[in-house]
Design an enzyme around this catalytic site. Sequence first.
Site, PDB file in Angstrom:
ATOM      1  N   ILE A   1      17.214  48.844 -30.613  1.00  0.00           N
ATOM      2  CA  ILE A   1      16.048  48.103 -30.584  1.00  0.00           C
ATOM      3  C   ILE A   1      15.100  49.033 -30.221  1.00  0.00           C
ATOM      4  CG2 ILE A   1      14.708  46.309 -29.442  1.00  0.00           C
ATOM      5  CD1 ILE A   1      17.432  45.135 -28.750  1.00  0.00           C
TER       6      ILE A   1
ATOM      7  N   THR B   1      18.001  40.433 -20.993  1.00  0.00           N
ATOM      8  CA  THR B   1      18.997  39.804 -22.153  1.00  0.00           C
ATOM      9  C   THR B   1      19.109  38.440 -21.693  1.00  0.00           C
ATOM     10  OG1 THR B   1      21.260  39.655 -22.730  1.00  0.00           O
ATOM     11  CG2 THR B   1      20.831  40.675 -20.603  1.00  0.00           C
ATOM     12  N   ASP B   2      19.461  37.557 -22.585  1.00  0.00           N
ATOM     13  CA  ASP B   2      19.780  36.227 -22.031  1.00  0.00           C
ATOM     14  C   ASP B   2      21.096  36.100 -21.511  1.00  0.00           C
ATOM     15  OD1 ASP B   2      21.539  36.748 -24.332  1.00  0.00           O
ATOM     16  OD2 ASP B   2      21.002  35.016 -25.573  1.00  0.00           O
ATOM     17  N   GLU B   3      21.984  36.845 -21.418  1.00  0.00           N
ATOM     18  CA  GLU B   3      23.233  36.874 -20.997  1.00  0.00           C
ATOM     19  C   GLU B   3      23.198  36.878 -19.180  1.00  0.00           C
ATOM     20  OE1 GLU B   3      26.341  39.605 -22.087  1.00  0.00           O
ATOM     21  OE2 GLU B   3      25.739  39.794 -24.130  1.00  0.00           O
TER      22      GLU B   3
ATOM     23  N   TYR C   1      28.074  43.886 -17.287  1.00  0.00           N
ATOM     24  CA  TYR C   1      26.799  44.123 -18.252  1.00  0.00           C
ATOM     25  C   TYR C   1      25.776  43.153 -17.601  1.00  0.00           C
ATOM     26  CZ  TYR C   1      23.357  43.845 -21.571  1.00  0.00           C
ATOM     27  OH  TYR C   1      22.032  43.746 -22.344  1.00  0.00           O
TER      28      TYR C   1
ATOM     29  N   LYS D   1      22.308  43.793 -15.467  1.00  0.00           N
ATOM     30  CA  LYS D   1      20.786  43.503 -16.053  1.00  0.00           C
ATOM     31  C   LYS D   1      20.419  42.298 -15.086  1.00  0.00           C
ATOM     32  CE  LYS D   1      19.215  44.601 -19.546  1.00  0.00           C
ATOM     33  NZ  LYS D   1      18.439  45.759 -19.904  1.00  0.00           N
TER      34      LYS D   1
ATOM     35  N   ASN E   1      21.007  37.773 -28.878  1.00  0.00           N
ATOM     36  CA  ASN E   1      21.592  38.756 -29.725  1.00  0.00           C
ATOM     37  C   ASN E   1      20.753  39.355 -30.810  1.00  0.00           C
ATOM     38  OD1 ASN E   1      23.748  37.411 -28.359  1.00  0.00           O
ATOM     39  ND2 ASN E   1      24.973  38.920 -29.713  1.00  0.00           N
ATOM     40  N   ASN E   2      20.416  40.556 -30.872  1.00  0.00           N
ATOM     41  CA  ASN E   2      19.748  41.242 -31.908  1.00  0.00           C
ATOM     42  C   ASN E   2      20.558  41.669 -33.091  1.00  0.00           C
ATOM     43  OD1 ASN E   2      16.572  42.845 -30.735  1.00  0.00           O
ATOM     44  ND2 ASN E   2      17.601  40.965 -29.957  1.00  0.00           N
TER      45      ASN E   2
ATOM     46  N   ASN F   1      30.748  33.049 -34.251  1.00  0.00           N
ATOM     47  CA  ASN F   1      31.228  34.297 -34.412  1.00  0.00           C
ATOM     48  C   ASN F   1      31.918  34.375 -36.008  1.00  0.00           C
ATOM     49  OD1 ASN F   1      30.067  35.133 -32.416  1.00  0.00           O
ATOM     50  ND2 ASN F   1      31.951  35.418 -31.330  1.00  0.00           N
TER      51      ASN F   1
HETATM   52  P1  NAD Z   1      21.652  50.760 -27.344  1.00  0.00           P
HETATM   53  O1  NAD Z   1      22.778  50.823 -26.587  1.00  0.00           O
HETATM   54  O2  NAD Z   1      21.679  50.644 -28.959  1.00  0.00           O
HETATM   55  O3  NAD Z   1      20.573  51.822 -26.831  1.00  0.00           O
HETATM   56  C1  NAD Z   1      20.494  52.285 -25.483  1.00  0.00           C
HETATM   57  C2  NAD Z   1      19.656  53.582 -25.522  1.00  0.00           C
HETATM   58  O4  NAD Z   1      19.286  53.827 -24.215  1.00  0.00           O
HETATM   59  C3  NAD Z   1      20.524  54.590 -26.177  1.00  0.00           C
HETATM   60  O5  NAD Z   1      19.809  55.462 -26.946  1.00  0.00           O
HETATM   61  C4  NAD Z   1      20.691  55.356 -24.563  1.00  0.00           C
HETATM   62  O6  NAD Z   1      20.950  56.943 -25.102  1.00  0.00           O
HETATM   63  C5  NAD Z   1      19.476  55.183 -23.682  1.00  0.00           C
HETATM   64  N1  NAD Z   1      19.979  55.503 -22.399  1.00  0.00           N
HETATM   65  C6  NAD Z   1      21.294  54.996 -21.926  1.00  0.00           C
HETATM   66  N2  NAD Z   1      21.362  55.462 -20.603  1.00  0.00           N
HETATM   67  C7  NAD Z   1      20.153  56.024 -20.177  1.00  0.00           C
HETATM   68  C8  NAD Z   1      19.586  56.664 -19.275  1.00  0.00           C
HETATM   69  N3  NAD Z   1      20.048  56.468 -18.108  1.00  0.00           N
HETATM   70  N4  NAD Z   1      18.474  57.159 -19.512  1.00  0.00           N
HETATM   71  C9  NAD Z   1      17.536  57.351 -20.587  1.00  0.00           C
HETATM   72  N5  NAD Z   1      18.308  56.785 -21.716  1.00  0.00           N
HETATM   73  C10 NAD Z   1      19.481  56.147 -21.410  1.00  0.00           C
HETATM   74  O7  NAD Z   1      20.976  49.274 -26.893  1.00  0.00           O
HETATM   75  P2  NAD Z   1      20.086  48.281 -27.597  1.00  0.00           P
HETATM   76  O8  NAD Z   1      20.769  47.390 -28.085  1.00  0.00           O
HETATM   77  O9  NAD Z   1      18.816  48.913 -28.206  1.00  0.00           O
HETATM   78  O10 NAD Z   1      19.256  47.620 -26.356  1.00  0.00           O
HETATM   79  C11 NAD Z   1      17.714  48.078 -25.803  1.00  0.00           C
HETATM   80  C12 NAD Z   1      17.990  47.002 -24.622  1.00  0.00           C
HETATM   81  O11 NAD Z   1      17.757  45.812 -25.017  1.00  0.00           O
HETATM   82  C13 NAD Z   1      18.695  47.256 -23.666  1.00  0.00           C
HETATM   83  O12 NAD Z   1      18.239  46.963 -22.116  1.00  0.00           O
HETATM   84  C14 NAD Z   1      19.553  45.767 -23.873  1.00  0.00           C
HETATM   85  O13 NAD Z   1      20.133  45.358 -22.423  1.00  0.00           O
HETATM   86  C15 NAD Z   1      18.341  44.922 -24.206  1.00  0.00           C
HETATM   87  N6  NAD Z   1      18.992  43.774 -25.066  1.00  0.00           N
HETATM   88  C16 NAD Z   1      19.825  44.234 -26.129  1.00  0.00           C
HETATM   89  C17 NAD Z   1      20.124  42.958 -26.970  1.00  0.00           C
HETATM   90  C18 NAD Z   1      20.890  43.187 -28.122  1.00  0.00           C
HETATM   91  O14 NAD Z   1      21.414  42.364 -28.772  1.00  0.00           O
HETATM   92  N7  NAD Z   1      21.334  44.562 -28.494  1.00  0.00           N
HETATM   93  C19 NAD Z   1      19.727  41.716 -26.752  1.00  0.00           C
HETATM   94  C20 NAD Z   1      18.841  41.474 -25.683  1.00  0.00           C
HETATM   95  C21 NAD Z   1      18.402  42.534 -24.829  1.00  0.00           C
HETATM   96  O1  DAU Z   2      22.893  38.148 -25.996  1.00  0.00           O
HETATM   97  C1  DAU Z   2      22.292  39.214 -25.942  1.00  0.00           C
HETATM   98  C2  DAU Z   2      23.353  40.360 -25.796  1.00  0.00           C
HETATM   99  O2  DAU Z   2      23.998  40.459 -27.148  1.00  0.00           O
HETATM  100  C3  DAU Z   2      22.710  41.820 -25.406  1.00  0.00           C
HETATM  101  O3  DAU Z   2      22.299  41.796 -24.175  1.00  0.00           O
HETATM  102  C4  DAU Z   2      23.872  42.811 -25.263  1.00  0.00           C
HETATM  103  O4  DAU Z   2      23.355  44.152 -25.157  1.00  0.00           O
HETATM  104  C5  DAU Z   2      24.636  43.041 -27.025  1.00  0.00           C
HETATM  105  O5  DAU Z   2      25.483  43.727 -26.927  1.00  0.00           O
HETATM  106  C6  DAU Z   2      25.076  41.437 -27.297  1.00  0.00           C
HETATM  107  O6  DAU Z   2      26.198  41.237 -26.509  1.00  0.00           O
HETATM  108  P1  DAU Z   2      27.402  40.324 -27.181  1.00  0.00           P
HETATM  109  O7  DAU Z   2      28.614  40.452 -26.510  1.00  0.00           O
HETATM  110  O8  DAU Z   2      27.143  38.928 -27.575  1.00  0.00           O
HETATM  111  O9  DAU Z   2      27.385  41.149 -28.517  1.00  0.00           O
HETATM  112  P2  DAU Z   2      28.628  41.628 -29.441  1.00  0.00           P
HETATM  113  O10 DAU Z   2      28.330  42.190 -30.662  1.00  0.00           O
HETATM  114  O11 DAU Z   2      29.569  42.567 -28.547  1.00  0.00           O
HETATM  115  O12 DAU Z   2      29.474  40.259 -29.791  1.00  0.00           O
HETATM  116  C7  DAU Z   2      29.156  39.244 -30.379  1.00  0.00           C
HETATM  117  C8  DAU Z   2      29.963  38.227 -30.227  1.00  0.00           C
HETATM  118  O13 DAU Z   2      31.138  38.628 -31.287  1.00  0.00           O
HETATM  119  C9  DAU Z   2      30.866  37.907 -28.991  1.00  0.00           C
HETATM  120  O14 DAU Z   2      31.070  36.743 -28.774  1.00  0.00           O
HETATM  121  C10 DAU Z   2      31.971  38.687 -29.050  1.00  0.00           C
HETATM  122  C11 DAU Z   2      32.390  38.621 -30.490  1.00  0.00           C
HETATM  123  N1  DAU Z   2      32.991  39.792 -30.980  1.00  0.00           N
HETATM  124  C12 DAU Z   2      32.501  41.014 -30.654  1.00  0.00           C
HETATM  125  C13 DAU Z   2      33.218  42.133 -31.249  1.00  0.00           C
HETATM  126  C14 DAU Z   2      32.519  43.340 -30.741  1.00  0.00           C
HETATM  127  C15 DAU Z   2      34.305  39.533 -31.588  1.00  0.00           C
HETATM  128  O15 DAU Z   2      34.764  38.691 -31.955  1.00  0.00           O
HETATM  129  N2  DAU Z   2      34.765  40.789 -32.143  1.00  0.00           N
HETATM  130  C16 DAU Z   2      34.396  42.068 -32.007  1.00  0.00           C
HETATM  131  O16 DAU Z   2      34.874  43.007 -32.388  1.00  0.00           O
END
Ligand code: NAD
Ligand code: DAU
Length: 356
Positions: free
Chosen positions: A13, A134-136, A160, A164, A189-190, A259
Amino acid sequence: MLTILVTGGAGFIGANFIILARQKKWAKVINLDKLTYASNLQTLAELQNDPDYNFVQGDINNAELVNYLLKQYQPDAIINFAAESHVDRSIFSPRDFIETNVVGTFQLLEASRLYWQQLSLQKQQKFRFLHVSTDEVYGSLTPQEPAFREDTPYAPNSPYAASKAASDHFVRVYNHTYGLPTLTTNCSNNYGPRQFPEKLIPLTILNALDGKPLPIYGDGQNIRDWLYVTDHCEAIYLVLQQGKIAETYNIGGLNEQANLTVVENICAILDDLAPKSDYRHSSLITFVKDRPGHDKRYAIDCSKINRDLGWQPQENFDSGLFKTVQWYLSNSEWVNQVRSGSYQTWLQKNYDHRQV
Ligand code: NAD
Ligand code: DAU
């Protein structure tokens, strides 16, 4: 133009946010990222000659480095994306999540407080610390329950989510106790380009292209609320500009999907874009052992950000998913880079014991 210190900007993100911020000239950006397994600097290669973008490799836990960057660049805002972000990894190794998500956010808040306190009154009023969460943190919903609101009580269920939640509380405290001008966003979830393929959507796309099993945890009926990453980035920028200090804003896609449906949709897109002569991609779907403590349903009520700031998601799921699949098909160099090395070890660790 604003100057923003972005943390974790080499991840999914954060990188999408930085690319948009530079394209739209929202801000000059300093990107502080530790470069963990989840990052990829190639994602930001297009900015390498941009004089208003600087990358610094480092940890948000490194107070000396953060203090130096704040003094050197005098940012108007900090956006904290840096985190350990994968639920399954948090079940294997919770400590890493506490180190970065809890202690790291605390260190960043403390450095921000010291920096903010010595700013002029005018700069103090302009400064913002925006924490991306996050919504989690709200836990899990039954199918009948209303979507998460900003006042839904916290009830995290995974290491996790707990990390958060703790970080969100520290952000709140730094506003309440010290007056630091904070904002918090809690997003669903993004999905979209540049996501590390440990997460459901990119994992499914890449496994399907390789003809490998598509692992579905449990019965595949767990529900997530999917938001296209660019919509999230636009919301963050809007909250940064117009959000009310100390408030939290829920951001969601208004797009709840089971899913199994998500994976079937990806398979249908791949049947069109990358057909196999001898099978349909959905035949690769494999039900595997569930995630421990697996949250059943997430859904975000984003009426506050809609009402107060006028934001709503722009991308619809069909076109967003199609664009995402296309991006992975067209970026094989990026894909090969992130799939080398430790990624293979992760796949074995997470999936070998799940086979049923
Ligand atoms: P990501 O895992 O893709 O990226 C995380 C980045 O943070 C990486 O580049 C990593 O190198 C860096 N990082 C980790 N530890 C670090 C540290 N100690 N110091 C500096 N950098 C560090 O994560 P993302 O999916 O891009 O998520 C970004 C943020 O958004 C997170 O805070 C996550 O909780 C939140 N978020 C993610 C989602 C989602 O669906 N991916 C949804 C809601 C919120
Ligand atoms: O809701 C926001 C969160 O969404 C973020 O805060 C997290 O950083 C991000 O990782 C994400 O969490 P989820 O656990 O929801 O995402 P994930 O892609 O790991 O899984 C999405 C759903 O799919 C979940 O219900 C678990 C399921 N899953 C996941 C994987 C990796 C499967 O069924 N099979 C899989 O192999």
